[in-house]
Design an enzyme around this catalytic site. Structure first.
Site, PDB file in Angstrom:
ATOM      1  N   GLU A 309       0.788  -1.235   0.122  1.00 42.04           N
ATOM      2  CA  GLU A 309       0.028  -0.128  -0.107  1.00 42.04           C
ATOM      3  C   GLU A 309       0.848   1.217   0.069  1.00 42.04           C
ATOM      4  O   GLU A 309       0.642   2.269   0.779  1.00 42.04           O
ATOM      5  CB  GLU A 309      -0.986  -0.044   1.207  1.00 42.04           C
ATOM      6  CG  GLU A 309      -1.870  -1.135   1.187  1.00 42.04           C
ATOM      7  CD  GLU A 309      -3.059  -1.303   2.251  1.00 42.04           C
ATOM      8  OE1 GLU A 309      -2.811  -0.725   3.321  1.00 42.04           O
ATOM      9  OE2 GLU A 309      -4.042  -1.896   2.116  1.00 42.04           O
ATOM     10  N   ASP A 383      -8.407  -9.053   3.972  1.00 43.10           N
ATOM     11  CA  ASP A 383      -7.917  -8.276   4.918  1.00 43.10           C
ATOM     12  C   ASP A 383      -9.246  -7.839   6.077  1.00 43.10           C
ATOM     13  O   ASP A 383     -10.179  -7.058   5.962  1.00 43.10           O
ATOM     14  CB  ASP A 383      -8.065  -6.640   4.291  1.00 43.10           C
ATOM     15  CG  ASP A 383      -7.567  -5.625   5.083  1.00 43.10           C
ATOM     16  OD1 ASP A 383      -7.087  -6.036   6.231  1.00 43.10           O
ATOM     17  OD2 ASP A 383      -7.662  -4.411   4.644  1.00 43.10           O
ATOM     18  N   GLU A 411     -12.493  -2.353  12.104  1.00 46.46           N
ATOM     19  CA  GLU A 411     -12.623  -1.491  10.886  1.00 46.46           C
ATOM     20  C   GLU A 411     -13.771  -2.096   9.907  1.00 46.46           C
ATOM     21  O   GLU A 411     -14.241  -1.176   9.361  1.00 46.46           O
ATOM     22  CB  GLU A 411     -10.999  -1.848   9.964  1.00 46.46           C
ATOM     23  CG  GLU A 411     -11.171  -1.140   8.722  1.00 46.46           C
ATOM     24  CD  GLU A 411      -9.632  -1.439   8.235  1.00 46.46           C
ATOM     25  OE1 GLU A 411      -8.855  -2.061   8.803  1.00 46.46           O
ATOM     26  OE2 GLU A 411      -9.550  -0.948   6.935  1.00 46.46           O
TER      27      GLU A 411
END
Ligand code: BDP
Length: 723
Positions: A309, A383, A411
């Protein structure tokens, strides 16, 4: 005058009440509530009439302070400290420090524990009964002390107490994704608890309470900074600040770690390269490690996110992950430090299925990392989704110590607004069979080192802690911190046991409270899967902040950042074909998984759309179509939240007002959002399925355009550098 007095008394009461309530949240599971059952409390007092501590190190002081505090809470009176052993003393000390006449009664037991383990044992020396809490190290004694108090909190009998316990995993570490400006990436509980600006001088009581809480569940490491790292934390000014924290945590057995930005030699060192094979770069890291260890002798080491990322890494110089990890490992090795090198990599330039990329990149390196490197692998291949199959790397790198990375912060699971008991998710992953060495090769056995005979072992949890008065914002978020610690200590514990312990310690021992709430907690993980991403769907959250549904998003620069990449819905069906006719990610799993999951009929339905693209009218095991099942499951998720809410409404008498009301309000949010998820996802997919909703599923309140128009630019948890 009288009137003034009345007002100030009222104000004082208000302040006291308010503090009292907030204190309940702040105290986490270490409430030490009064034991009101007279019989029980008498039994305890009979067995513990005074405290005798051998040794006066800061760790033993921490242990005895904790006992004094707990005793005061349980019995509303002080525990007497003794200067010699008497009948019914509670005796604390390491094997080395206990008096010789106590040891024969314990000798056999020490062989059952490792260096961090403990023994709690009722023994008799002549006619003198004692309870001894001991271990081979001071921190073992501290863990034993916390365990002893837990026994009391759980109202267990201690008359004949005998517990020998030791952690099964070596590095039990929280990962804080905290930035130096105190924002927390994916943090939903306020700002970072590390007040960098005022450190090293200002030492906040929270630091100590953080250490107490962690030690009470056996967490022994903390990575203070975000994996998307700033090199500044490696500068002398920050090392001083880190030292101040390390000094506070040390007595509690907690080591500090930092994230190392791979390009730090360029940013701090004025070097022209960060190439891991360049001698000057290697020297820079060695010197940096020496500098840190000169200030913090028990520094744990580095956690690194490289070439992921947008983060810099060895690939920038044509070098591999092994080159990068081993260079850092070499720098910390003389100080017994470790490197936790993350396997969370995927690239926008790689057209292959994102779920395959980490495996493709790391498995060829099996056995090439230095022995002080742990490869840190997220629980699933994408993820931290509400549900993912286990990461195939766990079944494919027998010659490399693999560290589990779980995410405690929610998240993708409703932030800090949804009640989701994560140990249920963690347990599911740990119990999965990789089959790498035949049946029974569970992920837990890979992680605790027993399967491949590994010395270095670890489990990391991305922290959900912030400046919120109760640390985690959602009172039940504390259970996820607690549960992570318990599973890092013993990855074979059941989520049920963890839920029960936590409820009793945090709220009440009353069965009328514990049983129904335990059931709700244990259902809560499945509930979130149902209303968000049932049947193997994944990553259909709104992008960026990941708050709320966004299955329609298709316009982001990187293909695998778009939800449409993951569900692949079209008029023919939905789901990601990861079998041989598709990306063949399935081949990364051992037999019999790869065989069993290759056909939708034999794939567990919870993973159906993870591995298969299926027609909307595909007939599932219950005889209903895929579309009907999708709709019904979303609805079930909503119903589950309603049930959670009505159960909670019956719990008012067991919970203080502040926590009761907070959870009630949060459950209202959760219900609203569960409906939002159901309605938005179903309206979107209905565009493709062109099928009616079953009768029991209400029509969405709004049309699809409405759900698409919802915009939350200030949803929490975003890294400000992305704006
Ligand atoms: C993702 C998060 C991102 C993290 C990344 C990571 O969205 O904020 O930086 O994982 O783990 O889940 O590195």
């Amino acid at each position: 005058m009288m009137y003034c007095k009345k007002i100030s008394l009222a104000l004082l009461l208000l302040v006291l009440t308010f503090n009292g309530y907030s204190q309940r949240g702040y105290d986490l599971w270490l409430q030490y509530d009064e034991i009101e059952d007279q019989k029980l409390s008498k039994e305890y007092l009979k067995n513990v009439s005074g405290l005798m501590v051998f040794g006066d190190s800061p760790t033993l002081k921490a242990a005895s302070n904790e006992i004094m505090r707990a005793h005061q809470g349980f019995f509303k009176k002080e525990l007497k400290r003794q200067i010699s052993i008497k009948a019914n003393s509670l005796v604390l000390g390491t094997k080395e420090d206990l008096p010789a006449y106590v040891l024969p009664a314990l000798e056999q037991d020490y062989s059952k524990i490792n260096d961090e383990g403990f023994l709690i044992k009722k023994i008799k020396i002549g006619n003198t009964p004692l309870i001894v809490i001991t271990g081979k190290s001071e921190v073992g004694v501290l863990y034993g002390t916390f365990r002893f108090m837990r026994e009391l909190q759980l109202h267990n009998k201690i008359e004949e107490i005998y517990i020998a316990d030791a952690p099964k995993i070596q590095k039990r570490v929280l990962n804080h994704w905290d930035n130096l400006d105190r924002t927390v990436e994916r943090g939903y509980a306020g700002f970072s608890i590390w007040d960098w600006h005022h450190l090293p001088e200002l030492i906040k009581p929270e630091y100590m309470d953080y250490a107490r809480a962690n030690a009470s569940i056996g967490i022994n490491g903390t990575v203070l900074t975000n994996v998307n790292a700033s090199s500044l934390v490696l500068s002398p000014m920050y090392i001083e600040k880190v030292k101040a924290l390390a000094d506070i945590f040390r007595p509690y057995g907690i080591q500090v770690y930092l994230t190392a930005r791979f390009s730090a030699p360029l940013e701090l060192g004025d070097l022209a390269t960060a190439d891991p094979l360049d001698p000057e770069v290697r020297k820079w890291w060695k010197d940096k490690a020496d500098e840190i260890y000169a200030t913090i002798p028990d520094f744990g080491g580095f956690l690194v996110k490289a070439n992921s990322e947008g983060q810099p890494g060895p690939n920038n110089y044509g070098r591999s992950h092994v080159d990068g990890a081993n260079m850092l490992a070499e720098a910390v090795a003389p100080h017994n430090g470790i490197v936790m090198w993350r396997a969370f990599v995927y690239s926008e330039h790689d057209p292959d299925d994102r779920a395959k990329q980490a495996y493709s990149e790391f498995v060829p390196f099996d056995g090439q990392f230095r022995d002080n490197v742990l490869v840190q692998v997220k629980n699933g291949p994408i993820d931290f989704q509400p549900r993912e199959p286990f990461h195939p790397i766990f079944g494919a790198m027998p010659n490399t110590p693999l560290m589990m990375e779980f995410q405690i912060t929610q998240e993708y699971l409703g932030f800090s607004s949804h009640l989701v008991f994560l140990p249920k998710l963690f347990e599911e992953v740990l119990d999965e069979d990789t089959f790498v060495k035949g049946e029974g090769s569970t992920v837990a056995k890979v992680i605790d080192g027993s399967l491949h005979n590994k010395k270095l072992t670890g489990m990391a949890g991305v922290a959900n802690i912030g400046t919120a008065k109760n640390w985690t914002n959602h009172p039940f978020g504390q259970a996820n911190w607690y549960g992570f610690g318990r599973l890092a200590w013993d990855p074979y514990l059941s989520s049920e046991k963890i839920a029960e312990e936590w409820l009793k310690m945090t709220f009440s021992n009353d069965n009328e409270f514990v049983e129904p709430m335990k059931e709700q907690m244990l259902n809560s993980r499945e509930a979130v899967v149902k209303y968000m991403t049932p049947l193997g769907l994944h990553h259909i959250m709104a992008t960026g902040h990941h708050y709320g549904p966004g299955p329609w998003v298709d316009d982001l620069s990187r293909p695998e950042w778009n939800p449409v990449y993951y569900h692949k819905a079209d008029s023919l069906g939905v789901g990601f074909d990861r079998t041989a006719t598709g990306s063949n990610a399935l081949e990364q799993y051992a037999e019999p998984i790869s065989q069993q999951y290759s056909s939708p009929e034999t794939t567990p339905e919870k993973y159906l759309l993870w591995f298969h693209h299926l027609p909307w009218d595909y007939e599932m095991k219950n005889g209903k179509t895929l579309w009907t099942n999708l709709a019904l499951t979303h609805q079930e998720g909503v119903e589950d939240v309603k049930e959670m809410k009505s159960t909670w409404e019956e719990m008012e008498e067991y919970v203080d007002k502040e926590r009761y009301e907070r959870v009630s309000m949060l459950l209202d949010i959760q219900l609203k959002e569960a409906k939002w998820w159901r309605d938005a996802v179903l309206s979107y997919f209905q565009k493709f399925s062109d099928m009616e909703l079953p009768d029991s599923v209400p029509q969405p309140e709004h049309d699809l355009e409405y759900y698409k128009s919802l915009n939350h630019p200030y949803a929490p948890g975003i890294n400000p550098s992305w704006n």
